[in-house]
Every structure is written in structure tokens, then in C-alpha cells.
Design a protein around this motif. Structure first.
Motif, short mmCIF file in Angstrom:
data_model
loop_
_atom_site.label_atom_id
_atom_site.label_comp_id
_atom_site.label_asym_id
_atom_site.label_seq_id
_atom_site.Cartn_x
_atom_site.Cartn_y
_atom_site.Cartn_z
N GLY A 20 0.41 -9.02 -27.41
CA GLY A 20 0.14 -7.59 -27.34
C GLY A 20 -0.35 -7.17 -25.98
N ALA A 21 -1.21 -7.98 -25.35
CA ALA A 21 -1.72 -7.66 -24.01
C ALA A 21 -0.59 -7.70 -22.98
CB ALA A 21 -2.82 -8.65 -23.63
N ILE A 22 0.30 -8.69 -23.10
CA ILE A 22 1.42 -8.78 -22.17
C ILE A 22 2.34 -7.58 -22.31
CG2 ILE A 22 3.52 -10.08 -21.64
CD1 ILE A 22 1.97 -12.63 -22.31
N LEU A 23 2.62 -7.18 -23.55
CA LEU A 23 3.48 -6.03 -23.77
C LEU A 23 2.82 -4.75 -23.24
CD1 LEU A 23 5.88 -5.44 -26.62
CD2 LEU A 23 4.41 -3.55 -25.99
N THR A 24 1.51 -4.65 -23.39
CA THR A 24 0.79 -3.49 -22.86
C THR A 24 0.94 -3.42 -21.35
OG1 THR A 24 -0.83 -3.48 -24.65
CG2 THR A 24 -1.49 -2.42 -22.60
N LEU A 25 0.79 -4.56 -20.67
CA LEU A 25 0.96 -4.60 -19.22
C LEU A 25 2.40 -4.27 -18.82
CD1 LEU A 25 -1.13 -7.61 -17.86
CD2 LEU A 25 -1.46 -5.18 -17.40
N GLN A 26 3.35 -4.75 -19.60
CA GLN A 26 4.75 -4.45 -19.30
C GLN A 26 5.02 -2.96 -19.43
OE1 GLN A 26 6.72 -7.01 -22.13
NE2 GLN A 26 6.92 -8.71 -20.67
N LEU A 27 4.51 -2.35 -20.49
CA LEU A 27 4.66 -0.91 -20.66
C LEU A 27 4.05 -0.15 -19.50
CD1 LEU A 27 3.90 -0.03 -24.42
CD2 LEU A 27 5.95 0.56 -23.12
N ALA A 28 2.82 -0.51 -19.15
CA ALA A 28 2.11 0.18 -18.08
C ALA A 28 2.81 -0.01 -16.74
CB ALA A 28 0.67 -0.32 -18.01
N SER A 29 3.29 -1.22 -16.48
CA SER A 29 3.95 -1.50 -15.20
C SER A 29 5.24 -0.71 -15.05
CB SER A 29 4.23 -2.99 -15.07
OG SER A 29 3.04 -3.75 -15.11
N LEU A 30 6.05 -0.72 -16.11
CA LEU A 30 7.32 0.01 -16.07
C LEU A 30 7.08 1.51 -15.91
CD1 LEU A 30 10.38 -0.06 -16.26
CD2 LEU A 30 10.17 0.01 -18.76
N ALA A 31 6.16 2.06 -16.69
CA ALA A 31 5.86 3.48 -16.61
C ALA A 31 5.24 3.84 -15.27
CB ALA A 31 4.93 3.89 -17.75
N THR A 32 4.46 2.94 -14.68
CA THR A 32 3.84 3.19 -13.39
C THR A 32 4.90 3.30 -12.29
OG1 THR A 32 1.74 2.12 -13.94
CG2 THR A 32 2.35 2.21 -11.61
N ILE A 33 5.84 2.35 -12.27
CA ILE A 33 6.87 2.36 -11.24
C ILE A 33 7.76 3.61 -11.36
CG2 ILE A 33 8.93 1.17 -10.40
CD1 ILE A 33 7.57 -1.47 -11.30
N LEU A 34 8.26 3.85 -12.57
CA LEU A 34 9.13 5.01 -12.77
C LEU A 34 8.36 6.32 -12.62
CD1 LEU A 34 11.26 3.76 -15.81
CD2 LEU A 34 11.82 3.69 -13.38
#
Length: 227
Positions: A20-34
Motif C-alpha cells: 500500500g505504501a509503495i502504491l501510494t508513492l507511485q500515485l504521488a510520483s506520477l501525479a507530481t510529474i504530470l
């Protein structure tokens, strides 16, 4: 009143929390870049000489900033479904978060653009720099450098706000916590652990932004003030 804390059953499920923590970071990273890309384009659009582009960007910013994130997530989730477009919960969550943070990034970056003195641009023109060089070295990078702390704070807040995507079954950290507490009946212990994990994720993101700031901005690298 006795408070009996038992983390045993919670810690046994640590792989779920890690996922869950990894997926949260993935969501945040993708949304941050875009979201950063949208923010730059939106800030440029809000300063455009074309009134139509200015109006469109303004409507986008005001619509997003004046509606709850959860409502925006539902609009994207059910809106795409009504059009017959089927995406995973992760994709819908990432899209909704990107749209949301893009509006806030637009205003933050626009404030950075407004802080660049006109005389600085005129001096660059006097040195016969190309428009591309002026925009990149004199406007864009200095503007982002000035608002970098506010921008990175907004992205960290986005990561924390991603918890609401659990409402559309995105299996991020809060969704995992909801499942674990319903399975173990240890809600207090579960959310204590989740709070600690969110703090750690925030520190990881801030460290990442600090290192990125050192890499992008030479002056901050010399001063060691990337944030």
C-alpha cells in the motif's frame, strides 16, 4: 479505563502495508510529474495574450480549487465509466490527482512568473539571447526556483490527500488500513501504524525533493538550501 494495545495481528500483515505504501508513492510520483507539466503549461496559458486561453485556464483553476478532491475523483471515475471507458482504479486515481494538483501548481508557478522583474528580461534581450534561452534561463528556471518550497509542499500534500482514492478501491495505504482493521478489529493500532507510515512517506518525498533541488538549482546547491 485500560488501554490495551496489541500490534501483533497488525504487524503480521506488514507486506500488505508495504504494498500500500509503495502504491501510494507511485500515485504521488506520477501525479507530481504530470501535475508539474500541467502547472507549467497552465501558468504560461494564464499569462497568454490570447483571452480565450486565459479564460480556459482560469476556469480550470477555479473549478478545481473550489470543489472537493473526493467529488473530482467521483466525477472522473463515474464520468469515464458513463462514456464506456474502463480503466483500473489506479489509473483513475492518478488521473484525478493529476488534474487536481495541476490546478494548484498552475497558480504557484504563475506566482513565480510574476516575481521575475521585467528589467531582467529586457537585459537578456539586450544580450541578444534567443526567446528560448530567455524563457528557459531567465523566466522558467528562476520562477520555479522561487516557488520550489511551496510547490514541493503542495506535492507532499497531494500524497497525503491520495488517501481518499480508497473510496474508488485504489489499493493504496488507507485502503489497506481499512481492510486490515475490519479483519482484525484493531482499528486504533492500525491507524497508528498508518499515521507513522504516512509520516515516513512525507519525509521520503521531502528528501527526494531536496536532492532534486540541489541537482536543478546550482545556487541552492552552493547554499545547501534546496527547499
Amino acid at each position: 479505563m485500560n488501554l490495551n494495545l496489541d500490534f501483533g495481528a497488525i504487524l503480521e500483515r506488514w507486506p500488505m502495508f508495504l504494498d500500500g505504501a509503495i502504491l501510494t508513492l507511485q500515485l504521488a510520483s506520477l501525479a507530481t510529474i504530470l501535475g508539474a507539466v500541467i502547472g507549467i503549461l497552465g501558468a504560461i496559458g494564464r499569462r497568454s495574450r490570447n483571452p480565450v486561453i486565459v479564460r480556459i485556464c482560469g476556469i480550470y483553476v477555479e473549478a478545481i480549487r473550489n470543489t472537493p478532491l473526493l467529488v473530482q475523483i467521483f466525477l472522473v471515475y463515474f464520468g469515464l465509466a458513463s462514456l464506456g471507458l474502463k480503466f483500473s482504479a489506479f489509473a483513475v486515481a492518478a488521473l484525478a490527482l493529476t488534474i487536481n494538483v495541476g490546478a494548484y501548481a498552475t497558480e504557484i508557478i504563475r506566482a513565480g512568473f510574476d516575481s521575475i522583474p521585467r528589467g531582467q528580461i529586457e537585459a537578456a534581450e539586450g544580450l541578444a539571447l534567443s526567446r528560448t534561452q530567455i524563457y528557459w534561463h531567465i523566466v522558467l528556471l528562476p520562477a520555479i526556483e522561487k516557488v520550489y518550497p511551496a510547490l514541493t509542499s503542495q506535492f507532499v500534500l497531494l500524497m497525503l490527500a491520495s488517501s481518499v482514492t480508497s473510496q474508488i478501491s485504489a489499493e493504496e495505504l488507507t485502503a489497506v488500513a481499512n481492510f486490515v482493521q475490519s479483519d482484525t478489529y484493531r482499528a486504533f493500532e492500525t491507524y497508528i501504524l498508518v499515521a507513522v507510515l504516512y509520516i515516513l512517506l512525507s519525509l521520503i518525498m521531502r528528501l527526494g525533493f531536496w536532492l532534486l533541488g540541489l541537482a536543478i538549482f546550482p545556487r541552492r546547491r552552493r547554499l545547501r538550501t534546496a527547499l
